[in-house]
Design a protein around this motif. Structure first.
Motif, PDB file in Angstrom:
ATOM      1  N   GLN A  87       8.591  55.377  85.716  1.00  0.00           N
ATOM      2  CA  GLN A  87       7.714  56.191  84.885  1.00  0.00           C
ATOM      3  C   GLN A  87       8.499  57.063  83.913  1.00  0.00           C
ATOM      4  O   GLN A  87       7.912  57.853  83.192  1.00  0.00           O
ATOM      5  CB  GLN A  87       6.810  57.069  85.782  1.00  0.00           C
ATOM      6  N   LEU A  88       9.810  56.919  83.909  1.00  0.00           N
ATOM      7  CA  LEU A  88      10.620  57.658  82.942  1.00  0.00           C
ATOM      8  C   LEU A  88      10.313  57.187  81.527  1.00  0.00           C
ATOM      9  O   LEU A  88      10.086  56.005  81.304  1.00  0.00           O
ATOM     10  CB  LEU A  88      12.109  57.449  83.221  1.00  0.00           C
ATOM     11  N   GLU A  99       2.244  65.807  81.844  1.00  0.00           N
ATOM     12  CA  GLU A  99       3.357  66.095  80.934  1.00  0.00           C
ATOM     13  C   GLU A  99       4.464  65.066  81.095  1.00  0.00           C
ATOM     14  O   GLU A  99       4.781  64.663  82.218  1.00  0.00           O
ATOM     15  CB  GLU A  99       3.938  67.477  81.244  1.00  0.00           C
ATOM     16  N   PRO A 100       5.081  64.651  80.000  1.00  0.00           N
ATOM     17  CA  PRO A 100       6.122  63.636  80.110  1.00  0.00           C
ATOM     18  C   PRO A 100       7.431  64.184  80.675  1.00  0.00           C
ATOM     19  O   PRO A 100       7.699  65.389  80.627  1.00  0.00           O
ATOM     20  CB  PRO A 100       6.329  63.194  78.656  1.00  0.00           C
ATOM     21  N   LEU A 101       8.219  63.267  81.216  1.00  0.00           N
ATOM     22  CA  LEU A 101       9.603  63.565  81.548  1.00  0.00           C
ATOM     23  C   LEU A 101      10.421  63.345  80.280  1.00  0.00           C
ATOM     24  O   LEU A 101      10.313  62.303  79.633  1.00  0.00           O
ATOM     25  CB  LEU A 101      10.093  62.632  82.662  1.00  0.00           C
ATOM     26  N   VAL A 102      11.225  64.323  79.923  1.00  0.00           N
ATOM     27  CA  VAL A 102      11.996  64.252  78.684  1.00  0.00           C
ATOM     28  C   VAL A 102      13.484  64.391  78.980  1.00  0.00           C
ATOM     29  O   VAL A 102      13.889  64.989  79.974  1.00  0.00           O
ATOM     30  CB  VAL A 102      11.547  65.340  77.684  1.00  0.00           C
ATOM     31  N   ASP A 103      14.288  63.841  78.105  1.00  0.00           N
ATOM     32  CA  ASP A 103      15.743  63.891  78.216  1.00  0.00           C
ATOM     33  C   ASP A 103      16.224  65.243  77.699  1.00  0.00           C
ATOM     34  O   ASP A 103      15.878  65.647  76.581  1.00  0.00           O
ATOM     35  CB  ASP A 103      16.331  62.748  77.376  1.00  0.00           C
ATOM     36  N   VAL A 104      17.025  65.938  78.510  1.00  0.00           N
ATOM     37  CA  VAL A 104      17.475  67.278  78.118  1.00  0.00           C
ATOM     38  C   VAL A 104      18.748  67.254  77.290  1.00  0.00           C
ATOM     39  O   VAL A 104      19.166  68.286  76.750  1.00  0.00           O
ATOM     40  CB  VAL A 104      17.696  68.182  79.359  1.00  0.00           C
ATOM     41  N   LEU A 157      24.438  75.608  82.401  1.00  0.00           N
ATOM     42  CA  LEU A 157      25.020  74.278  82.576  1.00  0.00           C
ATOM     43  C   LEU A 157      24.079  73.490  83.478  1.00  0.00           C
ATOM     44  O   LEU A 157      23.936  73.782  84.663  1.00  0.00           O
ATOM     45  CB  LEU A 157      26.410  74.355  83.207  1.00  0.00           C
ATOM     46  N   PHE A 158      23.424  72.508  82.905  1.00  0.00           N
ATOM     47  CA  PHE A 158      22.450  71.669  83.602  1.00  0.00           C
ATOM     48  C   PHE A 158      23.192  70.614  84.410  1.00  0.00           C
ATOM     49  O   PHE A 158      24.019  69.879  83.883  1.00  0.00           O
ATOM     50  CB  PHE A 158      21.547  71.018  82.553  1.00  0.00           C
ATOM     51  N   VAL A 159      22.878  70.510  85.706  1.00  0.00           N
ATOM     52  CA  VAL A 159      23.539  69.538  86.568  1.00  0.00           C
ATOM     53  C   VAL A 159      22.594  68.425  87.013  1.00  0.00           C
ATOM     54  O   VAL A 159      22.940  67.252  86.961  1.00  0.00           O
ATOM     55  CB  VAL A 159      24.188  70.226  87.790  1.00  0.00           C
ATOM     56  N   GLU A 160      21.389  68.762  87.458  1.00  0.00           N
ATOM     57  CA  GLU A 160      20.471  67.722  87.915  1.00  0.00           C
ATOM     58  C   GLU A 160      19.031  68.181  87.755  1.00  0.00           C
ATOM     59  O   GLU A 160      18.688  69.303  88.114  1.00  0.00           O
ATOM     60  CB  GLU A 160      20.728  67.372  89.386  1.00  0.00           C
ATOM     61  N   GLY A 161      18.200  67.273  87.237  1.00  0.00           N
ATOM     62  CA  GLY A 161      16.777  67.525  87.128  1.00  0.00           C
ATOM     63  C   GLY A 161      16.004  66.539  87.979  1.00  0.00           C
ATOM     64  O   GLY A 161      15.978  66.644  89.196  1.00  0.00           O
ATOM     65  N   TYR A 162      15.406  65.555  87.318  1.00  0.00           N
ATOM     66  CA  TYR A 162      14.609  64.562  88.031  1.00  0.00           C
ATOM     67  C   TYR A 162      15.467  63.769  89.015  1.00  0.00           C
ATOM     68  O   TYR A 162      16.592  63.373  88.700  1.00  0.00           O
ATOM     69  CB  TYR A 162      13.956  63.609  87.040  1.00  0.00           C
ATOM     70  N   VAL A 184      19.030  63.470  84.049  1.00  0.00           N
ATOM     71  CA  VAL A 184      19.001  64.276  82.828  1.00  0.00           C
ATOM     72  C   VAL A 184      17.582  64.469  82.298  1.00  0.00           C
ATOM     73  O   VAL A 184      17.389  64.957  81.189  1.00  0.00           O
ATOM     74  CB  VAL A 184      19.903  63.687  81.721  1.00  0.00           C
ATOM     75  N   HIS A 185      16.588  64.130  83.094  1.00  0.00           N
ATOM     76  CA  HIS A 185      15.201  64.276  82.680  1.00  0.00           C
ATOM     77  C   HIS A 185      14.512  65.420  83.429  1.00  0.00           C
ATOM     78  O   HIS A 185      14.827  65.704  84.584  1.00  0.00           O
ATOM     79  CB  HIS A 185      14.423  62.978  82.916  1.00  0.00           C
ATOM     80  N   LEU A 186      13.552  66.046  82.741  1.00  0.00           N
ATOM     81  CA  LEU A 186      12.716  67.106  83.294  1.00  0.00           C
ATOM     82  C   LEU A 186      11.350  67.029  82.634  1.00  0.00           C
ATOM     83  O   LEU A 186      11.206  66.479  81.536  1.00  0.00           O
ATOM     84  CB  LEU A 186      13.293  68.493  82.982  1.00  0.00           C
ATOM     85  N   ARG A 187      10.359  67.628  83.254  1.00  0.00           N
ATOM     86  CA  ARG A 187       9.083  67.792  82.565  1.00  0.00           C
ATOM     87  C   ARG A 187       9.280  68.688  81.343  1.00  0.00           C
ATOM     88  O   ARG A 187      10.094  69.618  81.362  1.00  0.00           O
ATOM     89  CB  ARG A 187       8.054  68.423  83.500  1.00  0.00           C
TER      90      ARG A 187
END
Length: 218
Positions: free
Chosen positions: A217-218, A22-27, A70-75, A46-49
């Motif tokens: 790989q982003l 699955e790709p890493l996507v920008d939230v 409130l999203f703070v950190e993913g990848y 700001v990226h997550l699967r």
């Protein structure tokens, strides 16, 4: 209280990974994003699967009216994960020179995952909190990313040394995220994940869905 399995536990590392690609996507544009980790991660955070983002959106839809995630950190790039882990382990080592290497590793993993199994480096984990409709952060008992020492353990999700309001807010956050299929790391109320080794161990899945990704790989 049920047993807290730390990230350093051999049972976590023993979970196999069957990478699903699955790709890493920008939230951004999908979730409300805070920039407090941007300086460290230079935008990687700001990226997550895709599967994790889908579940966060489902969780947000379950929140009471007027509340948002409130999203703070993913990848988190593996090199940054190693830096965070080693820095915290060094601080613990300085404070506790009599502790064994295994004890330092276990204590450090309450707050920063060992790099080789880190959910953030797989794009599988998110650090987040709750805000009101006007963007005000709700009281969740501690600052997001407060470590066990500075918070006197109040960062633990089930901590008793927080206000009733904070307990209620943690319950609202947890109910929505759990209903959407994410699992919490119980030493950090803000850390939730899906598809990583810790998630697999907690849910009984035969394997993790996501393995570590490098920054390129982003």
């Amino acid at each position: 209280m049920s047993e807290i399995i730390l990230m350093s536990d051999a049972r976590v590392a023993a979970v196999p990974v069957e990478e699903n690609g699955e790709p890493l996507v920008d939230v951004r544009g999908r979730l409300l994003v805070d920039d407090r980790k941007h300086e460290d991660s230079q935008g990687a955070e700001v990226h997550l699967r895709q599967g994790v983002l889908d579940r966060l959106l489902a969780a947000e839809a379950l929140l009471p009216d007027g509340l948002r995630l409130l999203f703070v950190e993913g990848y988190r790039p593996p090199a940054l994960q190693r830096h965070y882990f080693e820095t915290y382990a060094d601080a613990l080592r300085a404070d506790h020179p009599d502790w064994s290497a295994d004890r330092i590793r276990a204590a450090a993993s309450r707050y920063v995952s060992p790099p080789e199994i880190a959910p953030h480096s797989a794009g599988a984990a998110v650090d987040l909190t709750l805000v009101s409709a006007d963007g005000r952060e709700l009281d969740l008992g501690t600052a997001l990313n407060a470590n066990p020492e500075e918070s006197d353990g109040a960062c633990y999700t089930g901590a008793g040394n927080i206000t009733e309001e904070a307990k209620a807010n943690r319950a609202v956050l947890g109910e929505a995220l759990a209903a959407a299929g994410l699992v919490n790391y119980p030493t950090e109320w803000w850390h939730w994940s899906y598809g990583d080794r810790y998630w697999a161990l907690e849910t009984g899945a035969p394997a993790a869905l996501y393995g570590p990704k490098e920054l390129d790989q982003l």
